[in-house]
Write a protein that holds these residues in place. Structure first.
Motif, PDB file in Angstrom:
ATOM      1  N   LEU A 124       0.828  -1.210   0.000  1.00 48.46           N
ATOM      2  CA  LEU A 124       0.000   0.000   0.000  1.00 48.46           C
ATOM      3  C   LEU A 124       0.865   1.263   0.000  1.00 48.46           C
ATOM      4  O   LEU A 124       0.565   2.237  -0.716  1.00 48.46           O
ATOM      5  CB  LEU A 124      -0.940   0.006   1.204  1.00 48.46           C
ATOM      6  N   LEU A 125       1.932   1.245   0.793  1.00 42.79           N
ATOM      7  CA  LEU A 125       2.838   2.409   0.821  1.00 42.79           C
ATOM      8  C   LEU A 125       3.515   2.616  -0.524  1.00 42.79           C
ATOM      9  O   LEU A 125       3.648   3.761  -0.987  1.00 42.79           O
ATOM     10  CB  LEU A 125       3.891   2.231   1.921  1.00 42.79           C
ATOM     11  N   ASP A 126       3.946   1.528  -1.152  1.00 40.95           N
ATOM     12  CA  ASP A 126       4.589   1.639  -2.473  1.00 40.95           C
ATOM     13  C   ASP A 126       3.621   2.191  -3.511  1.00 40.95           C
ATOM     14  O   ASP A 126       3.988   3.065  -4.315  1.00 40.95           O
ATOM     15  CB  ASP A 126       5.122   0.274  -2.928  1.00 40.95           C
ATOM     16  N   VAL A 139      -6.381   9.559  -3.092  1.00 42.25           N
ATOM     17  CA  VAL A 139      -7.488   9.395  -2.144  1.00 42.25           C
ATOM     18  C   VAL A 139      -7.742   7.915  -1.847  1.00 42.25           C
ATOM     19  O   VAL A 139      -7.871   7.514  -0.685  1.00 42.25           O
ATOM     20  CB  VAL A 139      -8.767  10.091  -2.676  1.00 42.25           C
ATOM     21  N   ASP A 140      -7.814   7.087  -2.889  1.00 42.80           N
ATOM     22  CA  ASP A 140      -8.080   5.658  -2.690  1.00 42.80           C
ATOM     23  C   ASP A 140      -6.947   4.996  -1.911  1.00 42.80           C
ATOM     24  O   ASP A 140      -7.199   4.188  -1.011  1.00 42.80           O
ATOM     25  CB  ASP A 140      -8.264   4.945  -4.033  1.00 42.80           C
ATOM     26  N   SER A 141      -5.726   5.335  -2.249  1.00 42.86           N
ATOM     27  CA  SER A 141      -4.575   4.746  -1.559  1.00 42.86           C
ATOM     28  C   SER A 141      -4.553   5.145  -0.096  1.00 42.86           C
ATOM     29  O   SER A 141      -4.264   4.321   0.782  1.00 42.86           O
ATOM     30  CB  SER A 141      -3.267   5.170  -2.226  1.00 42.86           C
ATOM     31  N   GLN A 142      -4.866   6.402   0.162  1.00 40.82           N
ATOM     32  CA  GLN A 142      -4.873   6.855   1.550  1.00 40.82           C
ATOM     33  C   GLN A 142      -5.983   6.159   2.337  1.00 40.82           C
ATOM     34  O   GLN A 142      -5.788   5.761   3.489  1.00 40.82           O
ATOM     35  CB  GLN A 142      -5.037   8.364   1.639  1.00 40.82           C
ATOM     36  N   THR A 143      -7.128   5.987   1.725  1.00 41.27           N
ATOM     37  CA  THR A 143      -8.239   5.319   2.399  1.00 41.27           C
ATOM     38  C   THR A 143      -7.886   3.876   2.726  1.00 41.27           C
ATOM     39  O   THR A 143      -8.136   3.405   3.837  1.00 41.27           O
ATOM     40  CB  THR A 143      -9.507   5.377   1.525  1.00 41.27           C
ATOM     41  N   GLN A 144      -7.287   3.174   1.761  1.00 39.90           N
ATOM     42  CA  GLN A 144      -6.882   1.783   2.001  1.00 39.90           C
ATOM     43  C   GLN A 144      -5.828   1.701   3.105  1.00 39.90           C
ATOM     44  O   GLN A 144      -5.902   0.826   3.969  1.00 39.90           O
ATOM     45  CB  GLN A 144      -6.318   1.160   0.725  1.00 39.90           C
ATOM     46  N   LEU A 149      -4.314   0.258   8.554  1.00 39.18           N
ATOM     47  CA  LEU A 149      -3.655   0.632   9.806  1.00 39.18           C
ATOM     48  C   LEU A 149      -4.647   0.659  10.971  1.00 39.18           C
ATOM     49  O   LEU A 149      -4.298   0.279  12.092  1.00 39.18           O
ATOM     50  CB  LEU A 149      -2.959   1.988   9.665  1.00 39.18           C
ATOM     51  N   THR A 150      -5.870   1.094  10.716  1.00 39.82           N
ATOM     52  CA  THR A 150      -6.893   1.098  11.773  1.00 39.82           C
ATOM     53  C   THR A 150      -7.203  -0.327  12.206  1.00 39.82           C
ATOM     54  O   THR A 150      -7.312  -0.614  13.403  1.00 39.82           O
ATOM     55  CB  THR A 150      -8.174   1.799  11.285  1.00 39.82           C
TER      56      THR A 150
END
Length: 160
Positions: A124-126, A139-144, A149-150
């Motif tokens: 996900l970070l990559d 936006v999608d990457s940040q949401t995932q 992480l949650t």
């Protein structure tokens, strides 16, 4: 048929006394070894327990820090997003290292977090970083990333 005297068979009283002495010395040494093992084994068990507690606290802290940083990421891919992603990656690496140390200490039953969770987070970070570099929406990457992480945070908070 020949008859042997006890002296000829080595059965005189002095050799049996020597054998009994050797057996009693061996028994005493074995008893001392068992007592020493019990003392040092107890200390090792207490060390393992305190180390596990420390690892749990540290992994919870690292996960909380990563989640907090993820919440500060800009939805519009701000200029500090790349730096923030690097810090999140550091916290994830710390969690993975703590997890590996716990497995080394406790064996196969010591997994606090599955290794696949860390692989997923790195992916996900990559992907997020690739989108930052290419100028695509994040936006999608940040949401995932935030959801993963949650979920991890909720999992590590349940550790004892």
């Amino acid at each position: 048929m020949y008859r042997y005297s006890p002296h000829m068979r080595g059965g005189d009283g002095s050799s049996s006394q020597l054998r009994r002495r050797v057996q009693s010395i061996f028994t005493m040494l074995l008893l001392v070894a068992v007592i020493a093992l019990a003392i040092f084994g107890g200390n090792a068990m207490r060390y393992q327990s305190s180390a596990h507690e420390l690892f749990v606290q540290k992994i919870q802290t690292e996960c909380g820090n990563a989640l907090q940083l993820c919440n500060t990421l800009s939805r519009t891919a701000g200029s500090g997003s790349s730096s923030t992603l690097g810090k999140i990656r550091q916290h994830i690496y710390s969690m993975q290292t703590i997890n590996d140390l716990n497995v080394g200490l406790e064996g196969a039953s010591g997994w606090m977090v599955e290794e696949s969770v860390f692989s997923n987070l790195y992916t996900l970070l990559d992907n997020y970083e690739t989108k930052l570099v290419t100028g695509m929406t994040t936006v999608d990457s940040q949401t995932q990333l935030l959801q993963t992480l949650t979920s991890l945070y909720q999992q590590v908070e349940l550790l004892d």
